[in-house]
Design an enzyme around this catalytic site. Sequence first.
Site, short mmCIF file in Angstrom:
data_model
loop_
_atom_site.label_atom_id
_atom_site.label_comp_id
_atom_site.label_asym_id
_atom_site.label_seq_id
_atom_site.Cartn_x
_atom_site.Cartn_y
_atom_site.Cartn_z
CG MET A 252 32.60 42.94 35.86
SD MET A 252 33.58 42.91 36.81
CE MET A 252 33.80 43.84 37.53
CG HIS B 96 41.56 49.85 41.53
ND1 HIS B 96 42.39 50.56 40.06
CD2 HIS B 96 41.22 50.04 42.46
CE1 HIS B 96 42.01 52.05 40.71
NE2 HIS B 96 41.97 51.63 41.42
N GLY B 97 39.88 45.21 40.74
CA GLY B 97 39.33 44.12 40.42
C GLY B 97 39.10 43.92 39.08
CB CYS B 98 40.48 40.72 37.55
SG CYS B 98 41.85 42.32 36.47
CB ILE B 99 36.43 39.11 39.52
CG1 ILE B 99 38.21 38.16 39.32
CG2 ILE B 99 34.96 38.12 39.73
CD1 ILE B 99 37.56 37.49 38.14
#
Lengths: 156, 105
Positions: free
Chosen positions: A33, B102-105
């Site tokens: 990501m 802001h998510g980690c996924i």
Amino acid sequence: MSSDRIEKVSIVISKGSLEGVYPGLIMANGARMEGIDVNLFFTFFGLDAVITKRMDKLKVATVGNPAMHIPTMIGGLPGMSAMATKMMMKEMDKLDIPPVSEFIEMIHDTGAGLYACKATVDMFHLKKEDFCEHMDDIITVGDFYEMSHGGQIIFT
Amino acid sequence: MAEATLAGVTVERDDEGFFKNPDDWKEEMAPELAREIGIDPLTEEHWKVIRFMREDFKVKGQVPSIRRMKNEGGISTKELYNLFPKGPAKKAAYIAGLGKPHGCI
């Protein structure tokens, strides 16, 4: 892009419990990501994460883990591991963390490489057919180091 | 980068260029935002992602995860990485005028 930025990581997943596998998967996906190149290397019991019949049956270890905060004798009772696993999977789903098979497919689709350790494959008498379709290849430790050239190596 | 003029409108942005207020965003601003991060031109496929993100943000109040874009938006992870190379969630959120995810996924 500045040169002090991490450009590439190789992540080794060596454990086969649920809590042993997910950190590596989350780090791999998170790296992609951020635009970081990723190779994932599964070794020893970590191979369960890419074995078709086992990947969605990983369990949380409820014995020998003081951070579970339950006595070992209780953790060893039948069904404890299954219950802890169910609870953890439910919490992870709330955070949009997918089950292992879906996560492996996602990580593969990000362009990361997924590899199984040849020594373990030989030791456990496994075959290419035992692995999910997203596992790219069975490679030696030497291949792994060659592939990891110029990047960071993370062992989990 | 506190304030910037996009498509003739002054908007507030954070240090990394993400919109501080998603309501400031207008479709006409997207091509310019995309050019800033090296995506040119914006195709219909890019727009499909941007529109889904805007819609989902309106409902959920947060930037959708890559998994959500796949399962709810019908945008495959492969396609997403092709359209927005090197950091799809961040880049798409940047162009869609949403805050930094802001998510980690």
